[in-house]
Design an enzyme around this catalytic site. Structure first.
Site, PDB file in Angstrom:
ATOM      1  N   MET A   1       0.848  -1.170   0.000  1.00 17.22           N
ATOM      2  CA  MET A   1       0.000   0.000   0.000  1.00 17.22           C
ATOM      3  C   MET A   1       0.890   1.228   0.000  1.00 17.22           C
ATOM      4  O   MET A   1       1.589   1.471   0.975  1.00 17.22           O
ATOM      5  CB  MET A   1      -0.893   0.017   1.236  1.00 17.22           C
ATOM      6  CG  MET A   1      -1.956  -1.050   1.313  1.00 17.22           C
ATOM      7  SD  MET A   1      -3.282  -0.841   0.134  1.00 17.22           S
ATOM      8  CE  MET A   1      -3.910   0.755   0.506  1.00 17.22           C
ATOM      9  N   GLU A   2       0.836   1.944  -1.114  1.00 18.70           N
ATOM     10  CA  GLU A   2       1.647   3.160  -1.188  1.00 18.70           C
ATOM     11  C   GLU A   2       0.869   4.357  -1.704  1.00 18.70           C
ATOM     12  O   GLU A   2       1.343   5.481  -1.600  1.00 18.70           O
ATOM     13  CB  GLU A   2       2.861   2.916  -2.079  1.00 18.70           C
ATOM     14  CG  GLU A   2       3.816   1.896  -1.498  1.00 18.70           C
ATOM     15  CD  GLU A   2       5.055   1.723  -2.330  1.00 18.70           C
ATOM     16  OE1 GLU A   2       6.110   2.230  -1.922  1.00 18.70           O
ATOM     17  OE2 GLU A   2       4.955   1.072  -3.396  1.00 18.70           O
ATOM     18  N   ILE A   3      -0.316   4.120  -2.250  1.00 14.41           N
ATOM     19  CA  ILE A   3      -1.150   5.223  -2.731  1.00 14.41           C
ATOM     20  C   ILE A   3      -2.603   4.947  -2.366  1.00 14.41           C
ATOM     21  O   ILE A   3      -2.997   3.791  -2.193  1.00 14.41           O
ATOM     22  CB  ILE A   3      -1.020   5.431  -4.264  1.00 14.41           C
ATOM     23  CG1 ILE A   3      -1.429   4.175  -5.015  1.00 14.41           C
ATOM     24  CG2 ILE A   3       0.401   5.847  -4.631  1.00 14.41           C
ATOM     25  CD1 ILE A   3      -1.556   4.354  -6.509  1.00 14.41           C
ATOM     26  N   PHE A  39       3.455   6.625   4.289  1.00  9.10           N
ATOM     27  CA  PHE A  39       2.087   6.191   3.999  1.00  9.10           C
ATOM     28  C   PHE A  39       1.532   5.374   5.166  1.00  9.10           C
ATOM     29  O   PHE A  39       0.391   5.559   5.580  1.00  9.10           O
ATOM     30  CB  PHE A  39       2.046   5.371   2.705  1.00  9.10           C
ATOM     31  CG  PHE A  39       0.652   5.103   2.204  1.00  9.10           C
ATOM     32  CD1 PHE A  39       0.043   5.988   1.336  1.00  9.10           C
ATOM     33  CD2 PHE A  39      -0.044   3.977   2.613  1.00  9.10           C
ATOM     34  CE1 PHE A  39      -1.259   5.741   0.878  1.00  9.10           C
ATOM     35  CE2 PHE A  39      -1.323   3.727   2.158  1.00  9.10           C
ATOM     36  CZ  PHE A  39      -1.932   4.612   1.291  1.00  9.10           C
TER      37      PHE A  39
END
Length: 106
Positions: A1-3, A39
């Site tokens: 999960m980065e965006i 994030f």
């Protein structure tokens, strides 16, 4: 999960929880969450702090999370070089014992 992909926090949480549950049911293991440090701390630590982490945080001498969460994996470099390989590589470290690594494996 980065965006977030434009999702709000509630949608992000619901979608990630659904995916994590599906993976855990299919494998019998709690999945790792891969995320950048920034994030994770902004979007994930409130709801998902009980999941093992693989944190990307480059070119720093060490990794500490604001929440104090334990991270089994740290991707500390995305431009690593190894003799005989022409492209840059990701460099990672495991923060634990061989027994702890065995517990994460499927």
């Amino acid at each position: 999960m980065e965006i977030t992909g434009g999702a709000d926090q509630e949608t992000l949480n619901l979608n990630l929880a659904e995916w994590l549950d599906a993976v855990e049911k299919a494998t019998g293991k709690k999945p790792l969450i891969y995320s950048s440090k920034k994030f994770y701390e902004k979007y994930l630590r409130e709801e998902f702090s009980d999941y093992p982490l693989w944190i990307a945080h480059f070119n720093v001498p060490g990794l500490e999370l604001e929440s104090g969460s334990k991270w089994p994996f740290w991707q500390h470099n995305d431009k690593g070089r190894v003799k005989g390989i022409k492209k840059n590589l990701d460099f990672n470290v495991f923060n634990g014992s061989m027994e702890e690594l065995d517990q994460l494996r499927i």
